[in-house]
Design an enzyme around this catalytic site. Structure first.
Site, PDB file in Angstrom:
ATOM      1  N   THR A   1      -4.389 -16.202-133.920  1.00 21.43           N
ATOM      2  CA  THR A   1      -2.870 -15.988-133.859  1.00 21.43           C
ATOM      3  C   THR A   1      -2.695 -16.165-132.438  1.00 21.43           C
ATOM      4  OG1 THR A   1      -2.999 -13.716-134.120  1.00 21.43           O
ATOM      5  CG2 THR A   1      -2.402 -14.799-135.841  1.00 21.43           C
TER       6      THR A   1
ATOM      7  N   LYS B   1     -11.083 -11.920-134.749  1.00 20.24           N
ATOM      8  CA  LYS B   1      -9.791 -12.681-134.020  1.00 20.24           C
ATOM      9  C   LYS B   1      -9.091 -11.235-133.956  1.00 20.24           C
ATOM     10  CE  LYS B   1      -6.157 -12.804-135.234  1.00 20.24           C
ATOM     11  NZ  LYS B   1      -4.902 -11.856-135.142  1.00 20.24           N
TER      12      LYS B   1
ATOM     13  N   THR C   1      -3.460  -8.346-135.043  1.00 17.58           N
ATOM     14  CA  THR C   1      -4.203  -7.886-136.207  1.00 17.58           C
ATOM     15  C   THR C   1      -5.668  -8.129-135.910  1.00 17.58           C
ATOM     16  OG1 THR C   1      -2.607  -8.811-137.967  1.00 17.58           O
ATOM     17  CG2 THR C   1      -4.814  -8.413-138.740  1.00 17.58           C
TER      18      THR C   1
ATOM     19  N   GLU D   1      -3.219  -9.698-125.386  1.00 13.54           N
ATOM     20  CA  GLU D   1      -2.062 -10.791-125.048  1.00 13.54           C
ATOM     21  C   GLU D   1      -1.613 -10.804-123.592  1.00 13.54           C
ATOM     22  OE1 GLU D   1      -0.062 -11.018-129.502  1.00 13.54           O
ATOM     23  OE2 GLU D   1       0.627  -9.479-128.043  1.00 13.54           O
TER      24      GLU D   1
ATOM     25  N   ASN E   1       5.260 -11.138-126.396  1.00 14.60           N
ATOM     26  CA  ASN E   1       5.786 -10.475-127.747  1.00 14.60           C
ATOM     27  C   ASN E   1       7.365 -10.653-128.124  1.00 14.60           C
ATOM     28  OD1 ASN E   1       3.460  -9.103-129.561  1.00 14.60           O
ATOM     29  ND2 ASN E   1       3.073  -8.896-127.215  1.00 14.60           N
TER      30      ASN E   1
ATOM     31  N   THR F   1       9.604 -16.987-132.498  1.00 12.48           N
ATOM     32  CA  THR F   1      10.626 -18.105-132.003  1.00 12.48           C
ATOM     33  C   THR F   1       9.701 -19.346-131.358  1.00 12.48           C
ATOM     34  OG1 THR F   1      10.741 -17.072-129.813  1.00 12.48           O
ATOM     35  CG2 THR F   1      12.607 -16.607-131.765  1.00 12.48           C
TER      36      THR F   1
END
Length: 406
Positions: A156, A182, A193, A279, A401, A406
């Site tokens: 993702t 992942k 996740t 991230e 995040n 979007t």
């Protein structure tokens, strides 16, 4: 830590498809704009299987379907995974869609539906586009396996694929354990996740495999944290198809420690890759705690430190602010005697005897500029040891995040 001879285990350049009797595929079916978004792992024969799942009260539909599959016989022959949509908090329709994914995959392979596990990852609260899933399963049937396709299809917000492979010698036979995972954000699993898929060609007893996976998950995947959130879809699944031809492994077998060590290495390697790819992250943080009252308390302390946003931001800012580590230790609810605690960073002692220690700020800053940072804590309360992994917290994390949908 499981102790075995290094000669009996070696890391290779393989993947989740490397053990005998497995193949893995990935395709683009339209759930994402252009990247691969549907993958499958297939075993040539039913494999003894085990899994651990998210402890979230909002378990996603695919988790429930996979639990049902494994409950029937503890065997699987395939696992189908989609990205871009978690199929979580989607009610009865979500459950129907997960069952339909399982049925279509089983029909494509000519096997019973109960031999298929289902997994999803992505945005929560949106219904699956089953037209795309159906198209994707047809594409999987026609597509030849290619290196990295499955690993790419399950991503993702990840920036890199995550895979690993180890070879072991069991009773004179070569046994291979491969893995793919992942995870980048929403990582604080307690089986984001966070998904982990492990394959092996070992022949192994069902109950022994489940117990080993549970125990190893607790010291690997459950010891990583990126942002302190646990997902609705977290799952680690292992398949063992017996194609290596080794004597059946069980907990009393003389080579059981070798297999268990190999499984631990695969899971720990994948867990660290997830933590490193948090991230917006620029650094992998490892916290090692020694001398706690128990291993469990050491694990709790380590995870408390690596999960502290104050510690994460200090590491990002190359600031050796040991006070933030002290705060995390004190908040862990573990047995702590302040006068006994010692904190070390890059070989320098920062804190001891409940008071600051002289250290070079310049050397500490230089050390914190590395892509991997290790914090060591000595508790002097017992023999407990524990390690946890995480990453720094950056401006980029907020950016990613804030615009996820979007």
């Amino acid at each position: 830590m499981i102790q075995v001879s290094q000669d009996s285990i070696k890391k290779t350049d393989g993947s989740v498809a490397s053990p005998k009797g497995y193949l893995a595929k990935g395709v683009h079916c339209g759930l994402r704009y252009s990247k691969k978004d549907l993958g499958i792992i297939i075993s040539s024969r039913p494999a003894v299987s085990a899994a651990v799942y998210t402890q979230s009260h909002f378990q996603a539909a695919p988790i429930k379907v996979t639990q049902e599959s494994l409950k029937k016989s503890a065997h699987l022959q395939a696992v189908i995974v989609n990205s871009a949509n978690a199929n979580a908090c989607t009610g009865e329709q979500g459950l129907k869609d997960a069952y339909e994914m399982r049925r279509q995959s089983a029909d494509m392979l000519g096997i019973e539906p109960d031999l298929v596990a289902v997994s999803s990852t992505g945005v929560i609260g949106e219904y699956l586009n089953m037209e795309n899933i159906t198209k994707g399963i047809s594409l999987l049937a026609e597509t030849e396996p290619a290196e990295g396709d499955f690993e790419e299809a399950i991503l993702t917000t990840d920036t890199v694929i995550k895979q690993t492979c180890y070879e072991l010698m069991i009773g004179g036979q070569k046994v291979t354990i491969g893995g793919a995972a992942k995870g980048s954000g929403m990582i604080h699993p307690n089986m984001a996740t966070m998904l982990g898929f492990v394959t092996t060609d070992a022949c192994i007893e069902e109950s022994a495999l489940q117990r080993a996976l549970r125990e190893i998950t607790d010291v690997s995947f459950n010891q990583i944290t990126v942002d302190g959130d646990t997902s609705t879809n977290d799952m680690v699944l292992v398949m063992a198809n017996g194609c290596a031809g080794n004597e059946r492994l069980h907990e009393e077998h003389e080579d059981w420690p070798v297999f268990k060590k190999g499984l631990q290495l695969v899971c720990t390697d994948l867990a660290k890759q997830i933590a490193r790819d948090g991230e917006g992250a620029t650094k992998l943080i490892e916290v090692e705690v020694n001398g706690a009252k128990s291993n469990l308390e050491a694990q709790i302390i380590a995870k408390k430190i690596v999960g502290s946003n104050l510690v994460k931001t200090a590491v990002y800012g190359t600031d050796a602010n040991w006070g933030r580590i002290v705060v995390a230790i004190g908040d862990s609810m573990a047995a702590v005697t302040p006068e006994k605690v010692e904190i070390r960073l890059g070989g320098q002692c920062l804190f001891k005897n409940n008071e600051p220690q002289p250290f070079s700020e310049e050397l500490a800053k230089t050390y914190l500029e590395n892509s991997e940072v290790k914090i060591e804590v000595f508790m002097q309360e017992g023999e407990g040891k524990g390690t946890a992994w995480g990453c720094d917290l950056t401006y980029e994390y907020v950016k990613i995040n804030a615009s996820y949908r979007t």
